[in-house]
Design an enzyme around this catalytic site. Sequence first.
Site, mmCIF file in Angstrom:
data_model
loop_
_atom_site.group_PDB
_atom_site.id
_atom_site.type_symbol
_atom_site.label_atom_id
_atom_site.label_comp_id
_atom_site.label_asym_id
_atom_site.label_seq_id
_atom_site.Cartn_x
_atom_site.Cartn_y
_atom_site.Cartn_z
ATOM 1 N N ASP A 173 -15.645 9.434 8.517
ATOM 2 C CA ASP A 173 -14.549 8.483 8.330
ATOM 3 C C ASP A 173 -13.228 9.222 8.549
ATOM 4 O O ASP A 173 -13.143 10.436 8.340
ATOM 5 C CB ASP A 173 -14.580 7.879 6.917
ATOM 6 C CG ASP A 173 -13.874 6.520 6.866
ATOM 7 O OD1 ASP A 173 -14.565 5.482 6.900
ATOM 8 O OD2 ASP A 173 -12.619 6.487 6.817
ATOM 9 N N ARG A 181 0.812 -1.217 0.000
ATOM 10 C CA ARG A 181 0.000 0.000 0.000
ATOM 11 C C ARG A 181 0.848 1.271 0.000
ATOM 12 O O ARG A 181 0.439 2.290 -0.554
ATOM 13 C CB ARG A 181 -0.935 0.002 1.203
ATOM 14 C CG ARG A 181 -2.023 -1.058 1.056
ATOM 15 C CD ARG A 181 -2.986 -0.977 2.206
ATOM 16 N NE ARG A 181 -4.035 -1.965 2.098
ATOM 17 C CZ ARG A 181 -5.085 -2.025 2.903
ATOM 18 N NH1 ARG A 181 -5.224 -1.132 3.855
ATOM 19 N NH2 ARG A 181 -5.996 -2.955 2.749
HETATM 20 C C1 LIG Z 1 -14.121 -1.840 6.349
HETATM 21 S S1 LIG Z 1 -14.689 -0.196 6.321
HETATM 22 C C2 LIG Z 1 -16.382 -0.413 6.833
HETATM 23 C C3 LIG Z 1 -17.352 0.468 6.064
HETATM 24 C C4 LIG Z 1 -18.811 0.296 6.436
HETATM 25 N N1 LIG Z 1 -19.050 0.655 7.814
HETATM 26 C C5 LIG Z 1 -19.282 -1.098 6.169
HETATM 27 O O1 LIG Z 1 -19.476 -1.882 7.095
HETATM 28 O O2 LIG Z 1 -19.439 -1.447 4.989
HETATM 29 C C6 LIG Z 1 -13.919 0.496 7.795
HETATM 30 C C7 LIG Z 1 -13.828 2.016 7.756
HETATM 31 O O3 LIG Z 1 -13.460 2.475 9.059
HETATM 32 C C8 LIG Z 1 -12.626 3.599 8.898
HETATM 33 N N2 LIG Z 1 -11.838 3.830 10.117
HETATM 34 C C9 LIG Z 1 -10.835 3.068 10.625
HETATM 35 N N3 LIG Z 1 -10.322 3.617 11.721
HETATM 36 C C10 LIG Z 1 -11.018 4.769 11.931
HETATM 37 C C11 LIG Z 1 -10.938 5.801 12.920
HETATM 38 N N4 LIG Z 1 -10.049 5.775 13.913
HETATM 39 N N5 LIG Z 1 -11.810 6.838 12.814
HETATM 40 C C12 LIG Z 1 -12.714 6.876 11.819
HETATM 41 N N6 LIG Z 1 -12.821 5.944 10.855
HETATM 42 C C13 LIG Z 1 -11.989 4.898 10.915
HETATM 43 C C14 LIG Z 1 -11.766 3.244 7.692
HETATM 44 O O4 LIG Z 1 -11.190 4.375 7.085
HETATM 45 C C15 LIG Z 1 -12.771 2.507 6.790
HETATM 46 O O5 LIG Z 1 -13.328 3.356 5.828
#
Ligand SMILES: C[S@@+](CC[C@H](N)C(=O)[O-])C[C@H]1O[C@@H](n2cnc3c(N)ncnc32)[C@H](O)[C@@H]1O
Length: 281
Positions: free
Chosen positions: A154, A44
Amino acid sequence: MTNAVADDREFTFSADDYAFLAKLLKEKTGIDLGPSKQNMVYARLAKRLRKLHIPSFRAYCDFIASPEGIDELGATLNALTTNLTKFFRENHHFEHLAGQALSEIRTRSTTQGRRLRIWSAGCSSGEEPYSIAITLRQSMPDLAQWDAKILATDIDTEMVRRGNEGVYSTESAEGVPADIRDKCFEPHGPGKVRVRQELRQLIAFKHLNLMSHWPMKGPFDLIFCRNVVIYFDKDTQRVLFDRYANLLVPGGFLYIGHSENLFGITERFKLLGRNIHRKIA
Ligand SMILES: C[S@@+](CC[C@H](N)C(=O)[O-])C[C@H]1O[C@@H](n2cnc3c(N)ncnc32)[C@H](O)[C@@H]1O
């Protein structure tokens, strides 16, 4: 696979570089990579090194640790988050929203007014909050008479930008049931569609780190935080779910992802089944 990544790669990437990046990610986002994600991190971030003409991971780590590297640090975090999502993922949560949740919210509204607040925390590129918006449109013929708002947040600035734009491939839009797809999207160039304005206007997309200060006061009727905490350690989850409970109305609902659970994390929620939780304290 040992901790040190093979030297025949384009960029040298030592065990110390990996340890530095993993620690930084944990401190900044709560995401705990564990000891064995070197290949993922290399793949990445190698793109970033190439783009910036940085010769090694050591130099890249030094750069993002320096004041001049502050913007690149954001790009590092964007690159290391996992953003997999889709429309109506784990559809039973949207069925619960359309049924029991909205029914209780309607009952409450007779004494408390027609106010509806939903938070999609970790919304990725927007498919989750748009699925919520579509569910509201479909289930609430009187939606225009409600003060209804969806907050979608996010940590990944690129995801927030994409969610706000609301443009998707026709292929990913197929996650929305065929009979309502035309009501939800308009054509937007070859192979693309855009979420219609009446749905987009229900959602505010914001950049927010769940580990930081939250500016919103709430309270929320529902919080979706699905497939986010899977990457956090238990202590981080404990703090986060406590903060969610503080922001939910009494009896409000929390939806978490299929491989997540609250056992040993918090007693402020009661599990109703299929990772739907009710705030009880
Ligand atoms: C796998 S995706 C899940 C998206 C959606 N909630 C779903 O279930 O389809 C996880 C998301 O969490 C976000 N994320 C991870 N750590 C975070 C943080 N500390 N604060 C805000 N967002 C975060 C990531 O950027 C990512 O877009």
